[in-house]
Write a protein that holds these residues in place. Structure first.
Motif, PDB file in Angstrom:
ATOM      1  N   ALA A 323     -59.048 -47.497-181.783  1.00  0.00           N
ATOM      2  CA  ALA A 323     -60.367 -46.981-181.434  1.00  0.00           C
ATOM      3  C   ALA A 323     -61.168 -46.682-182.700  1.00  0.00           C
ATOM      4  CB  ALA A 323     -60.240 -45.718-180.591  1.00  0.00           C
ATOM      5  N   THR A 324     -62.476 -46.619-182.536  1.00  0.00           N
ATOM      6  CA  THR A 324     -63.369 -46.233-183.628  1.00  0.00           C
ATOM      7  C   THR A 324     -64.284 -45.121-183.130  1.00  0.00           C
ATOM      8  OG1 THR A 324     -63.366 -48.405-184.697  1.00  0.00           O
ATOM      9  CG2 THR A 324     -65.246 -46.985-185.140  1.00  0.00           C
ATOM     10  N   MET A 325     -64.401 -44.071-183.948  1.00  0.00           N
ATOM     11  CA  MET A 325     -65.314 -42.972-183.639  1.00  0.00           C
ATOM     12  C   MET A 325     -66.462 -42.970-184.630  1.00  0.00           C
ATOM     13  SD  MET A 325     -64.379 -41.157-180.982  1.00  0.00           S
ATOM     14  CE  MET A 325     -65.247 -39.612-181.251  1.00  0.00           C
ATOM     15  N   TYR A 326     -67.624 -42.544-184.138  1.00  0.00           N
ATOM     16  CA  TYR A 326     -68.812 -42.407-184.972  1.00  0.00           C
ATOM     17  C   TYR A 326     -69.266 -40.948-184.914  1.00  0.00           C
ATOM     18  CZ  TYR A 326     -68.867 -47.490-184.555  1.00  0.00           C
ATOM     19  OH  TYR A 326     -68.524 -48.818-184.580  1.00  0.00           O
ATOM     20  N   TYR A 327     -69.424 -40.329-186.089  1.00  0.00           N
ATOM     21  CA  TYR A 327     -69.780 -38.914-186.169  1.00  0.00           C
ATOM     22  C   TYR A 327     -71.033 -38.718-187.014  1.00  0.00           C
ATOM     23  CZ  TYR A 327     -64.883 -38.134-184.780  1.00  0.00           C
ATOM     24  OH  TYR A 327     -63.678 -38.144-184.132  1.00  0.00           O
ATOM     25  N   GLY A 375     -83.528 -48.710-186.062  1.00  0.00           N
ATOM     26  CA  GLY A 375     -83.482 -49.869-185.182  1.00  0.00           C
ATOM     27  C   GLY A 375     -82.100 -50.284-184.755  1.00  0.00           C
ATOM     28  N   THR A 376     -81.069 -49.528-185.167  1.00  0.00           N
ATOM     29  CA  THR A 376     -79.696 -49.857-184.772  1.00  0.00           C
ATOM     30  C   THR A 376     -79.230 -48.934-183.649  1.00  0.00           C
ATOM     31  OG1 THR A 376     -78.486 -48.324-186.216  1.00  0.00           O
ATOM     32  CG2 THR A 376     -79.278 -50.394-187.198  1.00  0.00           C
ATOM     33  N   ALA A 377     -78.086 -49.243-183.080  1.00  0.00           N
ATOM     34  CA  ALA A 377     -77.528 -48.427-182.001  1.00  0.00           C
ATOM     35  C   ALA A 377     -77.110 -47.049-182.486  1.00  0.00           C
ATOM     36  CB  ALA A 377     -76.319 -49.151-181.388  1.00  0.00           C
ATOM     37  N   LEU A 378     -76.937 -46.887-183.796  1.00  0.00           N
ATOM     38  CA  LEU A 378     -76.503 -45.605-184.338  1.00  0.00           C
ATOM     39  C   LEU A 378     -77.666 -44.728-184.780  1.00  0.00           C
ATOM     40  CD1 LEU A 378     -73.421 -46.759-186.462  1.00  0.00           C
ATOM     41  CD2 LEU A 378     -73.445 -45.781-184.160  1.00  0.00           C
ATOM     42  N   GLU A 379     -78.889 -45.231-184.702  1.00  0.00           N
ATOM     43  CA  GLU A 379     -80.038 -44.422-185.100  1.00  0.00           C
ATOM     44  C   GLU A 379     -80.167 -43.207-184.178  1.00  0.00           C
ATOM     45  OE1 GLU A 379     -84.873 -44.822-185.887  1.00  0.00           O
ATOM     46  OE2 GLU A 379     -83.822 -46.344-184.697  1.00  0.00           O
ATOM     47  N   GLY A 380     -80.271 -42.042-184.787  1.00  0.00           N
ATOM     48  CA  GLY A 380     -80.467 -40.829-184.002  1.00  0.00           C
ATOM     49  C   GLY A 380     -79.225 -40.337-183.282  1.00  0.00           C
ATOM     50  N   LEU A 381     -78.050 -40.887-183.600  1.00  0.00           N
ATOM     51  CA  LEU A 381     -76.824 -40.430-182.941  1.00  0.00           C
ATOM     52  C   LEU A 381     -76.538 -38.991-183.335  1.00  0.00           C
ATOM     53  CD1 LEU A 381     -74.428 -41.364-181.110  1.00  0.00           C
ATOM     54  CD2 LEU A 381     -73.164 -41.807-183.231  1.00  0.00           C
ATOM     55  N   ALA A 427     -73.602 -35.653-170.437  1.00  0.00           N
ATOM     56  CA  ALA A 427     -73.056 -37.009-170.544  1.00  0.00           C
ATOM     57  C   ALA A 427     -74.007 -38.025-169.918  1.00  0.00           C
ATOM     58  CB  ALA A 427     -71.683 -37.083-169.874  1.00  0.00           C
ATOM     59  N   PHE A 428     -74.583 -37.671-168.777  1.00  0.00           N
ATOM     60  CA  PHE A 428     -75.545 -38.558-168.117  1.00  0.00           C
ATOM     61  C   PHE A 428     -76.758 -38.812-169.008  1.00  0.00           C
ATOM     62  CE2 PHE A 428     -79.609 -37.287-165.983  1.00  0.00           C
ATOM     63  CZ  PHE A 428     -80.081 -38.559-165.696  1.00  0.00           C
ATOM     64  N   ARG A 429     -77.284 -37.754-169.603  1.00  0.00           N
ATOM     65  CA  ARG A 429     -78.466 -37.902-170.445  1.00  0.00           C
ATOM     66  C   ARG A 429     -78.163 -38.752-171.677  1.00  0.00           C
ATOM     67  NH1 ARG A 429     -80.513 -31.573-170.071  1.00  0.00           N
ATOM     68  NH2 ARG A 429     -81.722 -31.808-168.142  1.00  0.00           N
ATOM     69  N   LYS A 430     -76.994 -38.564-172.245  1.00  0.00           N
ATOM     70  CA  LYS A 430     -76.623 -39.351-173.422  1.00  0.00           C
ATOM     71  C   LYS A 430     -76.433 -40.823-173.058  1.00  0.00           C
ATOM     72  CE  LYS A 430     -74.585 -35.569-176.068  1.00  0.00           C
ATOM     73  NZ  LYS A 430     -73.360 -34.783-176.358  1.00  0.00           N
ATOM     74  N   MET A 431     -75.813 -41.089-171.909  1.00  0.00           N
ATOM     75  CA  MET A 431     -75.627 -42.473-171.484  1.00  0.00           C
ATOM     76  C   MET A 431     -76.970 -43.116-171.157  1.00  0.00           C
ATOM     77  SD  MET A 431     -73.702 -45.089-171.011  1.00  0.00           S
ATOM     78  CE  MET A 431     -71.994 -44.513-171.030  1.00  0.00           C
ATOM     79  N   ARG A 432     -77.861 -42.369-170.523  1.00  0.00           N
ATOM     80  CA  ARG A 432     -79.191 -42.906-170.218  1.00  0.00           C
ATOM     81  C   ARG A 432     -79.907 -43.303-171.501  1.00  0.00           C
ATOM     82  NH1 ARG A 432     -83.206 -38.856-167.251  1.00  0.00           N
ATOM     83  NH2 ARG A 432     -82.740 -37.700-169.169  1.00  0.00           N
ATOM     84  N   LYS A 433     -79.894 -42.419-172.488  1.00  0.00           N
ATOM     85  CA  LYS A 433     -80.540 -42.711-173.760  1.00  0.00           C
ATOM     86  C   LYS A 433     -79.886 -43.905-174.437  1.00  0.00           C
ATOM     87  CE  LYS A 433     -81.754 -40.715-178.251  1.00  0.00           C
ATOM     88  NZ  LYS A 433     -81.699 -39.502-179.125  1.00  0.00           N
ATOM     89  N   PHE A 434     -78.558 -43.961-174.381  1.00  0.00           N
ATOM     90  CA  PHE A 434     -77.837 -45.076-175.003  1.00  0.00           C
ATOM     91  C   PHE A 434     -78.258 -46.407-174.395  1.00  0.00           C
ATOM     92  CE2 PHE A 434     -74.166 -47.974-174.878  1.00  0.00           C
ATOM     93  CZ  PHE A 434     -73.958 -48.159-176.241  1.00  0.00           C
ATOM     94  N   LEU A 435     -78.325 -46.480-173.077  1.00  0.00           N
ATOM     95  CA  LEU A 435     -78.689 -47.724-172.398  1.00  0.00           C
ATOM     96  C   LEU A 435     -80.145 -48.095-172.653  1.00  0.00           C
ATOM     97  CD1 LEU A 435     -76.843 -47.191-169.000  1.00  0.00           C
ATOM     98  CD2 LEU A 435     -76.161 -48.680-170.886  1.00  0.00           C
ATOM     99  N   MET A 436     -81.020 -47.099-172.687  1.00  0.00           N
ATOM    100  CA  MET A 436     -82.438 -47.385-172.876  1.00  0.00           C
ATOM    101  C   MET A 436     -82.745 -47.803-174.315  1.00  0.00           C
ATOM    102  SD  MET A 436     -84.174 -44.353-170.560  1.00  0.00           S
ATOM    103  CE  MET A 436     -85.863 -44.909-170.871  1.00  0.00           C
ATOM    104  N   THR A 437     -82.029 -47.229-175.286  1.00  0.00           N
ATOM    105  CA  THR A 437     -82.329 -47.547-176.683  1.00  0.00           C
ATOM    106  C   THR A 437     -81.567 -48.766-177.176  1.00  0.00           C
ATOM    107  OG1 THR A 437     -80.642 -45.960-177.405  1.00  0.00           O
ATOM    108  CG2 THR A 437     -82.918 -45.171-177.255  1.00  0.00           C
TER     109      THR A 437
END
Length: 482
Positions: A323-327, A375-381, A427-437
């Motif tokens: 697995a890989t984690m991003y912090y 512009g990447t998936a990790l922006e604003g994580l 968790a729902f809000r984070k997943m929503r943001k993840f899918l939208m961004t």
């Protein structure tokens, strides 16, 4: 068998040299070239979509050394901090982005059976040493270091954490990618149990079940000791015995009627072992780390129990090998520590603990600079995110950043304010943001997809700041890659 990761092995240096040869120049070159070619975790997992885009991988790889250095961090009374995280801690090792570090992690429950998990193991003996004359690791928790009523630190935090690791170049606003390359059980040093490792499950007063017991006495705490094959010869753990917690008097003379302070040595003359338990039951092994944390910036000393925005006691069994984690990085160098190793755990960690079992892990740490994240998936994580070869997983808590949200008394208030409802909403809000961004879905599309394509689950309900997670498979988006 030692693979260069057991410092108690008499042939440790020989085995270590062989391990280094196995991870020689060709392998090290692959780690860097594959990282650039495919991006992040996918390189080690065999391909697939990664949160690290090829462009981000290229930018981050430009800062990597030609060959990663290898580091080893043993667990001793000089290299661990017990029950807290702190930006004030002195780093135990400094590494460059891309380096690989092997870290020993000890379970804080080892003294529940010291004959099996401490005796004869120099590292564990140094950490757990506690006599009337000397207590090697005095501070256990984020409380007052000089408190003597229950013990230094007050038990406000329980996990034995090894570290921290300082990653050069990591600064607030960056993302630290942590690849878990390997996990190995720490073998028992007891010659009667050669080739075995042992772990403990504590059904304790902080467990979700505790006020809902149906057999007498209803206020009981039970310790269950499990056995695993230290060499990986069996994929299962089996129960060895259990016993009911009885009042234990620590070396300082304090009586512990309940499990209220970490590392209290259990006097086995006061307990009754029951070996007739869980007959024929085999528990699948899921080696992982309950705690991988970067130091937060909100307070000088932070209780290790509630998970937080920079990681900590997430207690997700999926955070294991491969697995890989991003912090998100909050302080210079990141200051990463690991602890709370588990042989196995189910979602929810219902009774209070997993199978708490000492494990050594090998990690590769990659810094992704804030300037490269746009512009990447990790922006604003702003929270720890998990990636596997096939899935992405967001972590939601009752309070996403309880240290900031609950004010100056947050470390006490969090234990009375958590709920599954709050954690699921986060968790729902984070997943929503993840899918939208990351997938450019509209809110309507994201909500529909979450209902049919995302598995939400309860990560844990025992760590003060309760957790829920959301899992989405990468292959759902395979058609977009065609």
């Amino acid at each position: 068998m030692c693979a260069g990761d057991d410092k108690n092995c008499p042939e440790f240096e020989t085995h270590r040299a062989k391990m280094m040869d196995a991870l020689g120049a060709e392998r090290r070159s692959f780690l860097k070239s594959a990282f650039v070619a495919t991006g992040g975790a996918a390189a080690l997992a065999g391909g697939g979509i990664s949160l690290v885009s090829p462009a981000l991988a290229q930018a981050s790889a430009a800062r990597l050394p030609n060959q990663p250095a290898f580091h080893y961090l043993p667990a001793t009374d000089q290299t661990v901090h017990w029950g807290y995280f702190s930006k004030k801690l002195k780093p135990q090792v400094e590494i460059d982005s891309g380096d690989i570090v092997t870290i020993e992690a000890l379970t804080h429950h080892a003294n529940d059976d010291a004959e099996l998990m401490v005796k004869g193991d120099p590292g564990a003996e140094s950490v757990f040493h506690w006599t009337k004359e000397k207590k090697n690791v005095k501070r256990r928790g984020a409380g007052d270091e000089n408190d003597t009523k229950i013990g230094g630190g007050g038990g406000l935090g329980v996990h034995v954490c090894t570290g921290p690791v300082f990653v050069r170049g990591a600064e607030p606003g960056d993302i630290l990618e942590v690849r878990i390359l390997d996990t190995r059980f720490r073998p028992s040093a007891n010659p009667e149990h050669k080739g075995k490792s042992f772990g403990v499950t504590a059904s304790a007063w902080w467990g979700f079940h505790y006020k809902d017991q149906i057999e007498e006495p209803k206020d009981r705490e039970i310790i269950t000791v499990f056995e695993v094959d230290a060499n990986g010869g069996s994929p299962f753990a089996k129960a060895a015995y259990n016993y009911r917690w009885t009042p234990q008097t620590d070396p300082d003379g304090v009586v512990h009627k309940i499990i209220d302070y970490p590392g209290v040595p259990v006097d086995h003359s006061t307990i009754k072992k029951n070996t007739d338990i869980l007959r024929g039951v085999r528990v699948p092994i899921r080696p992982h780390f309950g705690v991988i944390a970067l130091a937060p910036n909100e307070a000088d000393y932070v209780n290790s129990i509630p998970p937080m925005h920079t990681g900590g006691n997430i207690d997700n069994w999926r955070i294991g090998k491969g697995a890989t984690m991003y912090y998100p990085v909050a302080v210079e160098g990141g200051l990463m520590s690991i602890g709370d190793p588990h042989a196995s755990q189910g979602d929810s960690e219902l009774c209070g603990t997993a199978i708490e079992c000492s494990i050594t892990g090998t990690f590769q740490l990659i810094v992704h600079k804030k300037a490269d994240l746009e512009g990447t998936a990790l922006e604003g994580l702003e929270y720890p995110m998990l990636e596997t070869q096939t899935e992405w997983l967001v972590h939601g808590y009752s309070f996403a950043n309880y240290l900031a949200e609950l004010g100056p008394n947050a470390q006490n208030d969090i234990f009375g304010k958590s709920s599954v409802d709050l954690a699921l909403r986060d968790a729902f809000r984070k997943m929503r943001k993840f899918l939208m961004t990351t997938q450019k879905l509209t809110e309507d599309e994201a909500i529909a997809l979450m209902s049919v394509g995302v598995d939400f689950g309860v990560t844990q309900v025992v760590d003060g700041n309760w957790g829920c997670h959301g899992i989405i498979r990468k292959d759902i988006f395979a058609g977009r890659m065609a």
